[in-house]
Design a protein around this motif. Sequence first.
Motif, PDB file in Angstrom:
ATOM      1  N   MET A 241       0.841  -1.171   0.000  1.00 32.22           N
ATOM      2  CA  MET A 241       0.000   0.000   0.000  1.00 32.22           C
ATOM      3  C   MET A 241       0.894   1.244   0.000  1.00 32.22           C
ATOM      4  SD  MET A 241      -3.441  -1.177   0.896  1.00 32.22           S
ATOM      5  CE  MET A 241      -4.152   0.263   1.506  1.00 32.22           C
ATOM      6  N   VAL A 242       0.458   2.250  -0.744  1.00 32.21           N
ATOM      7  CA  VAL A 242       1.187   3.522  -0.809  1.00 32.21           C
ATOM      8  C   VAL A 242       0.202   4.667  -0.596  1.00 32.21           C
ATOM      9  CG1 VAL A 242       2.987   2.658  -2.351  1.00 32.21           C
ATOM     10  CG2 VAL A 242       0.961   3.704  -3.319  1.00 32.21           C
ATOM     11  N   ALA A 243       0.746   5.812  -0.161  1.00 31.16           N
ATOM     12  CA  ALA A 243      -0.093   6.983   0.079  1.00 31.16           C
ATOM     13  C   ALA A 243       0.474   8.189  -0.651  1.00 31.16           C
ATOM     14  CB  ALA A 243      -0.169   7.266   1.570  1.00 31.16           C
ATOM     15  N   TYR A 244      -0.412   8.967  -1.240  1.00 33.25           N
ATOM     16  CA  TYR A 244      -0.068  10.207  -1.912  1.00 33.25           C
ATOM     17  C   TYR A 244      -0.636  11.363  -1.090  1.00 33.25           C
ATOM     18  CZ  TYR A 244       0.591   7.313  -6.088  1.00 33.25           C
ATOM     19  OH  TYR A 244       1.002   6.362  -6.986  1.00 33.25           O
ATOM     20  N   LEU A 245       0.141  12.406  -0.891  1.00 30.38           N
ATOM     21  CA  LEU A 245      -0.317  13.604  -0.201  1.00 30.38           C
ATOM     22  C   LEU A 245      -0.414  14.721  -1.230  1.00 30.38           C
ATOM     23  CD1 LEU A 245      -1.017  14.862   2.556  1.00 30.38           C
ATOM     24  CD2 LEU A 245       1.381  15.529   2.748  1.00 30.38           C
ATOM     25  N   HIS A 246      -1.585  15.331  -1.346  1.00 26.11           N
ATOM     26  CA  HIS A 246      -1.747  16.414  -2.307  1.00 26.11           C
ATOM     27  C   HIS A 246      -2.677  17.479  -1.748  1.00 26.11           C
ATOM     28  CE1 HIS A 246      -5.531  14.358  -3.556  1.00 26.11           C
ATOM     29  NE2 HIS A 246      -4.820  13.297  -3.295  1.00 26.11           N
ATOM     30  N   GLY A 247      -2.538  18.684  -2.264  1.00 28.88           N
ATOM     31  CA  GLY A 247      -3.324  19.823  -1.814  1.00 28.88           C
ATOM     32  C   GLY A 247      -2.416  20.996  -1.529  1.00 28.88           C
TER      33      GLY A 247
ATOM     34  N   GLY B 110      -1.746  18.067   7.470  1.00 32.17           N
ATOM     35  CA  GLY B 110      -0.430  18.240   6.864  1.00 32.17           C
ATOM     36  C   GLY B 110       0.386  16.969   6.910  1.00 32.17           C
ATOM     37  N   LYS B 111       1.705  17.114   6.688  1.00 34.29           N
ATOM     38  CA  LYS B 111       2.592  15.956   6.622  1.00 34.29           C
ATOM     39  C   LYS B 111       2.663  15.189   7.932  1.00 34.29           C
ATOM     40  CE  LYS B 111       5.731  17.578   3.042  1.00 34.29           C
ATOM     41  NZ  LYS B 111       7.117  17.911   2.733  1.00 34.29           N
ATOM     42  N   ARG B 112       2.666  15.902   9.050  1.00 35.88           N
ATOM     43  CA  ARG B 112       2.780  15.237  10.350  1.00 35.88           C
ATOM     44  C   ARG B 112       1.626  14.250  10.574  1.00 35.88           C
ATOM     45  NH1 ARG B 112       4.241  18.910  15.222  1.00 35.88           N
ATOM     46  NH2 ARG B 112       6.199  18.719  14.108  1.00 35.88           N
ATOM     47  N   GLU B 113       0.413  14.699  10.323  1.00 30.31           N
ATOM     48  CA  GLU B 113      -0.749  13.819  10.485  1.00 30.31           C
ATOM     49  C   GLU B 113      -0.729  12.697   9.444  1.00 30.31           C
ATOM     50  OE1 GLU B 113      -5.617  13.979  10.780  1.00 30.31           O
ATOM     51  OE2 GLU B 113      -4.533  15.807  10.281  1.00 30.31           O
ATOM     52  N   ALA B 114      -0.333  13.014   8.214  1.00 29.69           N
ATOM     53  CA  ALA B 114      -0.251  12.000   7.161  1.00 29.69           C
ATOM     54  C   ALA B 114       0.763  10.923   7.530  1.00 29.69           C
ATOM     55  CB  ALA B 114       0.126  12.650   5.831  1.00 29.69           C
ATOM     56  N   ASN B 115       1.932  11.328   8.049  1.00 28.19           N
ATOM     57  CA  ASN B 115       2.944  10.358   8.475  1.00 28.19           C
ATOM     58  C   ASN B 115       2.424   9.469   9.602  1.00 28.19           C
ATOM     59  OD1 ASN B 115       5.058  10.947   6.680  1.00 28.19           O
ATOM     60  ND2 ASN B 115       5.698  12.681   7.916  1.00 28.19           N
ATOM     61  N   LYS B 116       1.679  10.050  10.536  1.00 31.44           N
ATOM     62  CA  LYS B 116       1.120   9.282  11.652  1.00 31.44           C
ATOM     63  C   LYS B 116       0.159   8.213  11.143  1.00 31.44           C
ATOM     64  CE  LYS B 116      -1.567   9.761  15.852  1.00 31.44           C
ATOM     65  NZ  LYS B 116      -2.428  10.637  16.652  1.00 31.44           N
ATOM     66  N   ILE B 117      -0.721   8.588  10.224  1.00 36.19           N
ATOM     67  CA  ILE B 117      -1.682   7.629   9.656  1.00 36.19           C
ATOM     68  C   ILE B 117      -0.946   6.523   8.908  1.00 36.19           C
ATOM     69  CG2 ILE B 117      -3.503   7.357   7.929  1.00 36.19           C
ATOM     70  CD1 ILE B 117      -4.468  10.191   8.779  1.00 36.19           C
ATOM     71  N   CYS B 118       0.051   6.890   8.117  1.00 40.06           N
ATOM     72  CA  CYS B 118       0.822   5.887   7.365  1.00 40.06           C
ATOM     73  C   CYS B 118       1.525   4.916   8.311  1.00 40.06           C
ATOM     74  CB  CYS B 118       1.835   6.568   6.457  1.00 40.06           C
ATOM     75  SG  CYS B 118       1.089   7.388   5.028  1.00 40.06           S
ATOM     76  N   LYS B 119       2.115   5.429   9.363  1.00 47.44           N
ATOM     77  CA  LYS B 119       2.818   4.575  10.318  1.00 47.44           C
ATOM     78  C   LYS B 119       1.856   3.616  11.016  1.00 47.44           C
ATOM     79  CE  LYS B 119       6.139   4.698  14.073  1.00 47.44           C
ATOM     80  NZ  LYS B 119       6.961   5.537  14.946  1.00 47.44           N
ATOM     81  N   GLU B 120       0.686   4.121  11.426  1.00 44.84           N
ATOM     82  CA  GLU B 120      -0.308   3.284  12.101  1.00 44.84           C
ATOM     83  C   GLU B 120      -0.810   2.163  11.200  1.00 44.84           C
ATOM     84  OE1 GLU B 120      -3.324   6.076  13.233  1.00 44.84           O
ATOM     85  OE2 GLU B 120      -2.204   6.750  14.998  1.00 44.84           O
ATOM     86  N   ARG B 121      -0.975   2.443   9.912  1.00 46.97           N
ATOM     87  CA  ARG B 121      -1.538   1.470   8.970  1.00 46.97           C
ATOM     88  C   ARG B 121      -0.488   0.665   8.214  1.00 46.97           C
ATOM     89  NH1 ARG B 121      -6.714   3.943   5.875  1.00 46.97           N
ATOM     90  NH2 ARG B 121      -7.856   4.734   7.654  1.00 46.97           N
TER      91      ARG B 121
ATOM     92  N   TRP C 266       4.463   7.867  -0.412  1.00 48.47           N
ATOM     93  CA  TRP C 266       5.008   7.723  -1.764  1.00 48.47           C
ATOM     94  C   TRP C 266       5.617   9.009  -2.316  1.00 48.47           C
ATOM     95  CZ3 TRP C 266       6.347   3.586  -4.183  1.00 48.47           C
ATOM     96  CH2 TRP C 266       6.629   3.635  -5.540  1.00 48.47           C
ATOM     97  N   ASN C 267       4.982  10.164  -2.153  1.00 47.14           N
ATOM     98  CA  ASN C 267       5.453  11.355  -2.861  1.00 47.14           C
ATOM     99  C   ASN C 267       5.894  12.492  -1.924  1.00 47.14           C
ATOM    100  OD1 ASN C 267       2.863  12.038  -2.017  1.00 47.14           O
ATOM    101  ND2 ASN C 267       2.497  13.348  -3.779  1.00 47.14           N
ATOM    102  N   TRP C 268       6.226  12.206  -0.687  1.00 52.97           N
ATOM    103  CA  TRP C 268       6.743  13.264   0.191  1.00 52.97           C
ATOM    104  C   TRP C 268       7.784  12.738   1.113  1.00 52.97           C
ATOM    105  CZ3 TRP C 268       2.353  10.671   1.527  1.00 52.97           C
ATOM    106  CH2 TRP C 268       2.174  10.296   2.837  1.00 52.97           C
TER     107      TRP C 268
END
Length: 55
Positions: free
Chosen positions: A1-7, A37-48, A53-55
């Motif tokens: 699984m990969v995650a993209y952060l955009h906005g 932002g990135k901090r929350e996105a990183n937390k979600i990725c780590k938990e799951r 992928w792009n940051w």
Amino acid sequence: MVAYLHGSKAKGWTLTICKQPCAGPEFSNSEKITVSGKREANKICKERGIKPWNW
């Protein structure tokens, strides 16, 4: 699984989670999560166990 952060700071950030690197219809139909932002996105990725992928 990969995650993209955009906005942006002005419009807000979206984390899109796909099974593999993707584009087109697969990207459009993937799970989307609104994040602050990135901090929350990183937390979600780590938990799951998802690879950022792009940051």
